[in-house]
Write a protein that holds these residues in place. Structure first.
Motif, PDB file in Angstrom:
ATOM      1  N   MET A 185      -2.623 -11.836 -38.521  1.00  0.00           N
ATOM      2  CA  MET A 185      -2.282 -11.986 -37.126  1.00  0.00           C
ATOM      3  C   MET A 185      -3.558 -11.969 -36.289  1.00  0.00           C
ATOM      4  SD  MET A 185       0.951 -12.177 -37.100  1.00  0.00           S
ATOM      5  CE  MET A 185       2.010 -12.068 -38.482  1.00  0.00           C
ATOM      6  N   LYS A 186      -3.568 -12.765 -35.247  1.00  0.00           N
ATOM      7  CA  LYS A 186      -4.742 -12.883 -34.399  1.00  0.00           C
ATOM      8  C   LYS A 186      -4.688 -11.855 -33.276  1.00  0.00           C
ATOM      9  CE  LYS A 186      -7.546 -16.379 -32.340  1.00  0.00           C
ATOM     10  NZ  LYS A 186      -7.758 -17.771 -32.135  1.00  0.00           N
ATOM     11  N   ARG A 187      -5.845 -11.267 -32.971  1.00  0.00           N
ATOM     12  CA  ARG A 187      -5.945 -10.278 -31.907  1.00  0.00           C
ATOM     13  C   ARG A 187      -6.144 -11.010 -30.576  1.00  0.00           C
ATOM     14  NH1 ARG A 187      -5.529  -5.313 -32.492  1.00  0.00           N
ATOM     15  NH2 ARG A 187      -6.188  -3.973 -30.837  1.00  0.00           N
ATOM     16  N   ILE A 188      -5.354 -10.633 -29.531  1.00  0.00           N
ATOM     17  CA  ILE A 188      -5.452 -11.281 -28.229  1.00  0.00           C
ATOM     18  C   ILE A 188      -5.412 -10.231 -27.121  1.00  0.00           C
ATOM     19  CG2 ILE A 188      -4.383 -13.437 -28.976  1.00  0.00           C
ATOM     20  CD1 ILE A 188      -1.809 -12.490 -27.613  1.00  0.00           C
ATOM     21  N   GLU A 189      -5.816 -10.655 -25.914  1.00  0.00           N
ATOM     22  CA  GLU A 189      -5.687  -9.837 -24.722  1.00  0.00           C
ATOM     23  C   GLU A 189      -4.766 -10.551 -23.763  1.00  0.00           C
ATOM     24  OE1 GLU A 189      -9.774  -7.493 -23.928  1.00  0.00           O
ATOM     25  OE2 GLU A 189      -9.863  -9.644 -23.593  1.00  0.00           O
ATOM     26  N   THR A 190      -3.917  -9.803 -23.058  1.00  0.00           N
ATOM     27  CA  THR A 190      -3.080 -10.379 -22.015  1.00  0.00           C
ATOM     28  C   THR A 190      -3.307  -9.586 -20.735  1.00  0.00           C
ATOM     29  OG1 THR A 190      -1.174  -8.974 -22.481  1.00  0.00           O
ATOM     30  CG2 THR A 190      -1.304 -11.077 -23.666  1.00  0.00           C
ATOM     31  N   PHE A 191      -3.154 -10.245 -19.605  1.00  0.00           N
ATOM     32  CA  PHE A 191      -3.285  -9.590 -18.311  1.00  0.00           C
ATOM     33  C   PHE A 191      -2.111  -9.980 -17.431  1.00  0.00           C
ATOM     34  CE2 PHE A 191      -7.574  -9.850 -19.900  1.00  0.00           C
ATOM     35  CZ  PHE A 191      -8.048  -8.579 -19.657  1.00  0.00           C
ATOM     36  N   GLN A 233       2.207 -10.805 -32.872  1.00  0.00           N
ATOM     37  CA  GLN A 233       3.190 -10.846 -33.946  1.00  0.00           C
ATOM     38  C   GLN A 233       4.076 -12.084 -33.819  1.00  0.00           C
ATOM     39  OE1 GLN A 233       3.159  -8.423 -36.387  1.00  0.00           O
ATOM     40  NE2 GLN A 233       1.385  -7.595 -35.335  1.00  0.00           N
ATOM     41  N   GLY A 234       4.313 -12.534 -32.570  1.00  0.00           N
ATOM     42  CA  GLY A 234       5.145 -13.706 -32.331  1.00  0.00           C
ATOM     43  C   GLY A 234       5.147 -14.066 -30.857  1.00  0.00           C
ATOM     44  N   TYR A 235       5.539 -15.320 -30.538  1.00  0.00           N
ATOM     45  CA  TYR A 235       5.621 -15.775 -29.149  1.00  0.00           C
ATOM     46  C   TYR A 235       6.561 -16.973 -29.076  1.00  0.00           C
ATOM     47  CZ  TYR A 235       2.457 -19.566 -30.451  1.00  0.00           C
ATOM     48  OH  TYR A 235       1.897 -20.653 -31.061  1.00  0.00           O
ATOM     49  N   ASP A 236       6.950 -17.359 -27.855  1.00  0.00           N
ATOM     50  CA  ASP A 236       7.785 -18.542 -27.667  1.00  0.00           C
ATOM     51  C   ASP A 236       7.209 -19.421 -26.559  1.00  0.00           C
ATOM     52  OD1 ASP A 236       8.514 -17.380 -25.249  1.00  0.00           O
ATOM     53  OD2 ASP A 236      10.536 -16.862 -25.891  1.00  0.00           O
ATOM     54  N   GLN A 237       7.948 -20.490 -26.186  1.00  0.00           N
ATOM     55  CA  GLN A 237       7.446 -21.465 -25.214  1.00  0.00           C
ATOM     56  C   GLN A 237       7.297 -20.877 -23.806  1.00  0.00           C
ATOM     57  OE1 GLN A 237      10.457 -21.552 -26.646  1.00  0.00           O
ATOM     58  NE2 GLN A 237      12.037 -22.149 -25.190  1.00  0.00           N
ATOM     59  N   HIS A 238       7.913 -19.726 -23.535  1.00  0.00           N
ATOM     60  CA  HIS A 238       7.808 -19.084 -22.219  1.00  0.00           C
ATOM     61  C   HIS A 238       6.671 -18.067 -22.167  1.00  0.00           C
ATOM     62  CE1 HIS A 238      11.629 -20.938 -21.337  1.00  0.00           C
ATOM     63  NE2 HIS A 238      12.137 -20.388 -22.425  1.00  0.00           N
ATOM     64  N   LEU A 239       5.906 -17.959 -23.241  1.00  0.00           N
ATOM     65  CA  LEU A 239       4.846 -16.965 -23.422  1.00  0.00           C
ATOM     66  C   LEU A 239       5.373 -15.542 -23.523  1.00  0.00           C
ATOM     67  CD1 LEU A 239       1.702 -18.080 -21.403  1.00  0.00           C
ATOM     68  CD2 LEU A 239       2.067 -18.097 -23.858  1.00  0.00           C
ATOM     69  N   ARG A 269       6.925  -9.860 -21.407  1.00  0.00           N
ATOM     70  CA  ARG A 269       7.711 -10.952 -20.836  1.00  0.00           C
ATOM     71  C   ARG A 269       6.769 -12.004 -20.266  1.00  0.00           C
ATOM     72  NH1 ARG A 269      12.942 -10.602 -16.899  1.00  0.00           N
ATOM     73  NH2 ARG A 269      12.980 -12.816 -16.423  1.00  0.00           N
ATOM     74  N   GLY A 270       6.979 -13.259 -20.632  1.00  0.00           N
ATOM     75  CA  GLY A 270       6.044 -14.334 -20.331  1.00  0.00           C
ATOM     76  C   GLY A 270       5.860 -14.660 -18.870  1.00  0.00           C
ATOM     77  N   ASP A 271       6.881 -14.468 -18.016  1.00  0.00           N
ATOM     78  CA  ASP A 271       6.729 -14.874 -16.614  1.00  0.00           C
ATOM     79  C   ASP A 271       5.797 -13.966 -15.824  1.00  0.00           C
ATOM     80  OD1 ASP A 271       8.413 -12.697 -16.421  1.00  0.00           O
ATOM     81  OD2 ASP A 271       9.905 -13.690 -15.182  1.00  0.00           O
ATOM     82  N   GLY A 272       5.401 -12.823 -16.392  1.00  0.00           N
ATOM     83  CA  GLY A 272       4.450 -11.938 -15.730  1.00  0.00           C
ATOM     84  C   GLY A 272       3.036 -12.062 -16.266  1.00  0.00           C
ATOM     85  N   VAL A 273       2.831 -12.954 -17.245  1.00  0.00           N
ATOM     86  CA  VAL A 273       1.515 -13.088 -17.875  1.00  0.00           C
ATOM     87  C   VAL A 273       0.633 -14.009 -17.034  1.00  0.00           C
ATOM     88  CG1 VAL A 273       0.291 -13.931 -19.918  1.00  0.00           C
ATOM     89  CG2 VAL A 273       2.421 -12.654 -20.172  1.00  0.00           C
ATOM     90  N   ILE A 274      -0.577 -13.563 -16.734  1.00  0.00           N
ATOM     91  CA  ILE A 274      -1.552 -14.359 -15.995  1.00  0.00           C
ATOM     92  C   ILE A 274      -2.545 -15.016 -16.930  1.00  0.00           C
ATOM     93  CG2 ILE A 274      -3.455 -14.240 -14.333  1.00  0.00           C
ATOM     94  CD1 ILE A 274      -1.924 -11.981 -12.966  1.00  0.00           C
ATOM     95  N   LEU A 275      -2.991 -14.309 -17.962  1.00  0.00           N
ATOM     96  CA  LEU A 275      -4.044 -14.803 -18.846  1.00  0.00           C
ATOM     97  C   LEU A 275      -3.803 -14.319 -20.267  1.00  0.00           C
ATOM     98  CD1 LEU A 275      -6.945 -16.070 -19.190  1.00  0.00           C
ATOM     99  CD2 LEU A 275      -7.804 -13.774 -18.772  1.00  0.00           C
TER     100      LEU A 275
END
Length: 80
Positions: free
Chosen positions: A1-7, A21-27, A65-71
């Motif tokens: 699994m790839k390590r990422i940062e979200t803001f 671990q997983g994601y979808d089209q809505h982030l 939840r994807g709609d709150g993700v900026i980066l």
């Protein structure tokens, strides 16, 4: 699994650094081994200066939840 940062941004700035671990089209994302960082800004009532407070915690599994993700980005390298 790839390590990422979200803001994301609400009343405070929130960052989560973890393994995707997983994601979808809505982030919408599921992250494992997460370190969450929350930074809040308060105003000192006497001096009217901004007081920045940073809190960190470790979470074994987190749903973002994807709609709150900026980066979404790979983690910054040390020494940059």
């Amino acid at each position: 699994m790839k390590r990422i940062e979200t803001f994301s941004e609400a009343a405070e700035l929130t960052g989560a650094d973890g393994r995707r671990q997983g994601y979808d089209q809505h982030l919408n994302m599921i992250l494992g081994d997460v370190e969450e960082t929350v930074t809040t800004v308060d105003i000192d009532e006497e001096t009217y200066e901004e007081v920045h407070k940073t809190t960190k915690r470790t979470i074994p599994m987190l749903f973002v939840r994807g709609d709150g993700v900026i980066l979404v980005s790979p983690p910054m390298r040390a020494g940059m």
